[in-house]
Design an enzyme around this catalytic site. Structure first.
Site, PDB file in Angstrom:
ATOM      1  N   GLU A 279     -21.864 -25.460 -17.007  1.00 54.16           N
ATOM      2  CA  GLU A 279     -21.907 -26.443 -15.925  1.00 54.16           C
ATOM      3  C   GLU A 279     -22.619 -25.886 -14.685  1.00 54.16           C
ATOM      4  OE1 GLU A 279     -18.007 -28.029 -15.135  1.00 54.16           O
ATOM      5  OE2 GLU A 279     -18.183 -29.440 -16.794  1.00 54.16           O
TER       6      GLU A 279
ATOM      7  N   GLU B 266     -17.625 -31.696 -23.482  1.00 49.54           N
ATOM      8  CA  GLU B 266     -16.279 -31.537 -22.924  1.00 49.54           C
ATOM      9  C   GLU B 266     -15.760 -32.890 -22.485  1.00 49.54           C
ATOM     10  OE1 GLU B 266     -15.597 -28.928 -19.637  1.00 49.54           O
ATOM     11  OE2 GLU B 266     -16.926 -27.383 -20.433  1.00 49.54           O
TER      12      GLU B 266
END
Ligand code: GAL
Length: 660
Positions: free
Chosen positions: A150, A305
């Site tokens: 991320e 995710e």
């Protein structure tokens, strides 16, 4: 073509075996196999365990984990483990930690603490990525690479001297010399004229508003600096394992990174999405971000995710009620995901994420969540044939990061109430409710495959972008405050809409932002009344090629002035309408033969992937849906035709029979 060598839809999650004693691993692997898990993301935060001291690698534990996964039919999305630099690196080189805009260097003790421009961090990260690639190149579990984690979460920018040097090099590359920079940044304003590039600094905390052109370049630079870092690791991986796809997990529609550029630099797009179970409209906003993910490379992507139930980072972390985890997972597949993965496999017992839900909850196989895990694994297996299929969309929604950064400059704008995500949603939500498929597109993309293009806002619009929009032969809608500035955030000569003036046939005399709570009435040509809030404009119609008025302001200072106009195929909406449906309806009606849509009741989502129709009931009541064509529900194997009833939070995935 499947995203990885693993067939069907991927299912699994982040697996952090280093948080558990080794005797737990065997149970993990057994339960993964039982649940039908096909992929695990491993080693995201494992640097300090893989290299406890510089150059002293400890791969033994990871060898055993990967072997075990492979023995149980689970492929690895193997991370480069660089998301948190280890303590030894931070102590030896404190300069790898980022510095905030106030000059404070951040401490070790969390994660993702690194300066994007640090050559030391980069060299060590690339070295580790290469070592991992060399170690596992031939491992049968290795299915894809997961670089970093991320990017821009926690650390988007750093204001240290190294970052300043990097920024200046980036500026040198963009402008060549300092006079070009002076011209672009308009440094004659407020006495900022530079005589050498090395006088330029990142936009640290200053006494007053910082030069907006400097801020805009800083946003571009920060996205590029992290992208360079990603690319350095990616290149090392590609050298060693040219056939293993490389990804990094995106964060839905993220302001900080230009995902058009980023997606071009990776082999497959993957995303992390955490719609809030407490928000009844969350499924609409998340659908928009899923459509962006599908559009980035114009092919299927991977939900890398998501949360099985509650997260641990909101003020109040509401769990997903029964049925929602399945429904949200199927929704991602409907919007082009070729797999659904979760954070995380086994619920942690310690650390900041010990209350974050997991596929295997604290309560183990007795927990409600475990039953959901088993059921979802089975559902995804039933949908295997959906993998690789596409979503034909006739409507494009235009989104460009440069313009977004300019629009949301923190200061000195006519109103700081214009937020691009809200502007996108204002158009996306009604299209979504109508069952119309939507792609996202960057402002310079050739839009010729689409029949309708909607540009909710293009504050920063270059001549080239304006030409691309002018050459579009479908119906075009442009939202307010567009065509205002050029690539250097300088107002186009003659004022807005600058290079869009001929196309739209309007001139903006003055922006008329409304105070919070104020409402402006708008009267449509057919007599219908609408309302606008937040933003209106005083429009002039030029003598040469003026637009027709489609709706006018009624009452207030703008009484009688045009609010919505049309010139040929181009509609301009000069305000933020509370409801864009009347304008949208008119535009869609002008498309010869109409735009493909699937009519569904409110709260039911209809999405197609080639010959598969997903019907998702996001409400808590049963809903009746008229099937456009007969087919077979892949989830139950039931043949269906005519009217069907969808139970609360239930879904049907219809394989359409005959021509679609
Ligand atoms: C993501 C992150 C994961 C985990 C997750 C929890 O932002 O990549 O490591 O922290 O959030 O929701």
């Amino acid at each position: 073509m499947s995203l990885t060598r693993v067939p069907g839809l991927l299912f699994g999650g982040d697996y952090n075996p280093e948080q558990w004693l080794e005797e737990v691993w065997a149970e993990d692997a057994r339960l993964m196999a039982e649940a039908g898990v096909t992929m695990a993301t491993v080693a995201v935060f494992s640097w300090s365990r893989l290299e406890p001291r510089q150059g002293a690698y400890d791969f033994g534990w990871l060898d055993r984990v990967l072997d075990l996964l492979h023995e149980h039919g689970v492929a690895a999305d193997l991370a480069t483990a660089t998301a948190t630099p280890p303590p030894w690196l931070v102590r030896e080189h404190p300069e790898v930690m980022p510095v905030d805009a106030q000059g404070v260097r951040l401490e070790f003790g969390s994660r993702q603490g690194y300066c994007p421009s640090s050559p030391v961090y980069r060299a060590h990260a690339v070295r580790l990525a290469r070592a991992i690639a060399e170690r596992y190149a031939g491992h049968p579990a290795l299915a894809m690479w997961h670089v970093g984690n991320e990017y821009a979460d926690h650390t988007l920018e750093c204001f240290c001297p190294e970052s300043a040097r990097h920024f200046r090099a980036w500026l040198g590359h963009r402008y060549g010399d300092v006079e070009a920079l002076n011209a672009a940044w308009g440094t004659s304003c407020w006495g900022q004229h530079y005589t050498a590039l090395d006088q330029v600094e990142p936009p640290r905390k200053a006494p007053g508003p910082v030069n907006p052109a400097q801020l805009l370049d800083w946003r571009r630079f920060c996205s590029d600096a992290l992208l360079e870092l990603f690319a350095a690791e990616r290149d090392a991986l590609r050298e060693v394992t040219p056939d293993v796809p490389v990804t990094t997990n995106f964060m839905s529609i993220l302001h900080g990174l230009d995902y058009w550029k980023w997606a071009a630099a990776e082999d497959l797009v993957s995303d992390d999405a955490y719609p809030d179970p407490a928000d009844p409209a969350a499924h609409v906003a998340v659908a928009l971000s899923y459509d962006l993910m599908r559009s980035l490379k114009r092919r299927p992507w991977l939900l890398l995710e998501s949360a099985p139930s509650a997260v641990s980072w909101r003020e109040v972390n509401v769990p997903k009620p029964p049925g929602m985890m399945r429904l949200h997972s199927l929704q991602a597949v409907a919007h082009g995901a070729d797999g659904v993965m979760f954070f995380q496999w086994r619920q942690a017992r310690y650390g900041p994420e010990k209350f974050h839900s997991a596929l295997l909850p604290h309560g183990g196989t007795r927990a409600r969540g475990w039953r959901d895990t088993l059921a979802l694994g089975a559902d995804l297996r039933r949908l295997a044939e959906v993998a690789g299929t596409g979503t034909p969309a006739e409507v494009a929604l235009v989104l460009g990061w440069d313009s977004w950064w300019g629009l949301e400059a923190p200061e000195s704008m006519p109103s700081n109430r214009l937020k691009l995500k809200d502007l996108l949603l204002a158009w996306y939500a009604p299209l979504h409710a109508m069952g119309v498929a939507v792609d996202l597109a960057p402002p310079d993309r050739d839009l010729s495959g689409y029949r309708v293009a909607i540009v909710p806002n293009l504050y920063l619009c270059t001549e080239e972008q304006a030409e691309a929009l002018a050459s579009f032969t479908g119906e075009l809608v442009v939202g307010p405050f567009s065509g205002v500035v050029d690539a250097s955030d300088q107002v186009h000569p003659g004022g807005p809409p600058g290079p869009l003036r001929r196309l739209l046939g309007v001139e903006v005399d003055e922006f008329w932002p409304l105070p919070d709570g104020a409402v402006q009435r708008v009267r449509h040509a057919d007599g219908a009344e609408g309302t606008a809030r937040t933003w209106t404009e005083w429009l002039r119609l030029p003598d040469d090629g003026p637009a027709d008025v489609v709706a006018a302001y009624e009452g207030g200072e703008l009484d009688g002035l045009p609010a919505v106009t049309r010139r040929g195929r181009a509609t301009y909406v000069s305000c933020l309408l509370d409801d864009v449906t009347p304008v949208l309806g008119e535009v869609l009606a002008r498309v010869p033969g109409g735009v493909a849509r699937t009519a569904v009741p409110e709260g039911v989502e209809a999405v197609r992937r080639d010959r598969h129709l997903f019907l998702l009931n996001h409400t808590t009541t049963p809903q009746r849906v008229a099937l456009p064509q007969p087919g077979t529900d892949l989830l139950t194997g039931t043949p269906m035709r005519g009217q069907i009833e969808l139970a609360p939070r239930d879904a049907v995935v219809l394989r359409i029979e005959g021509d679609t």
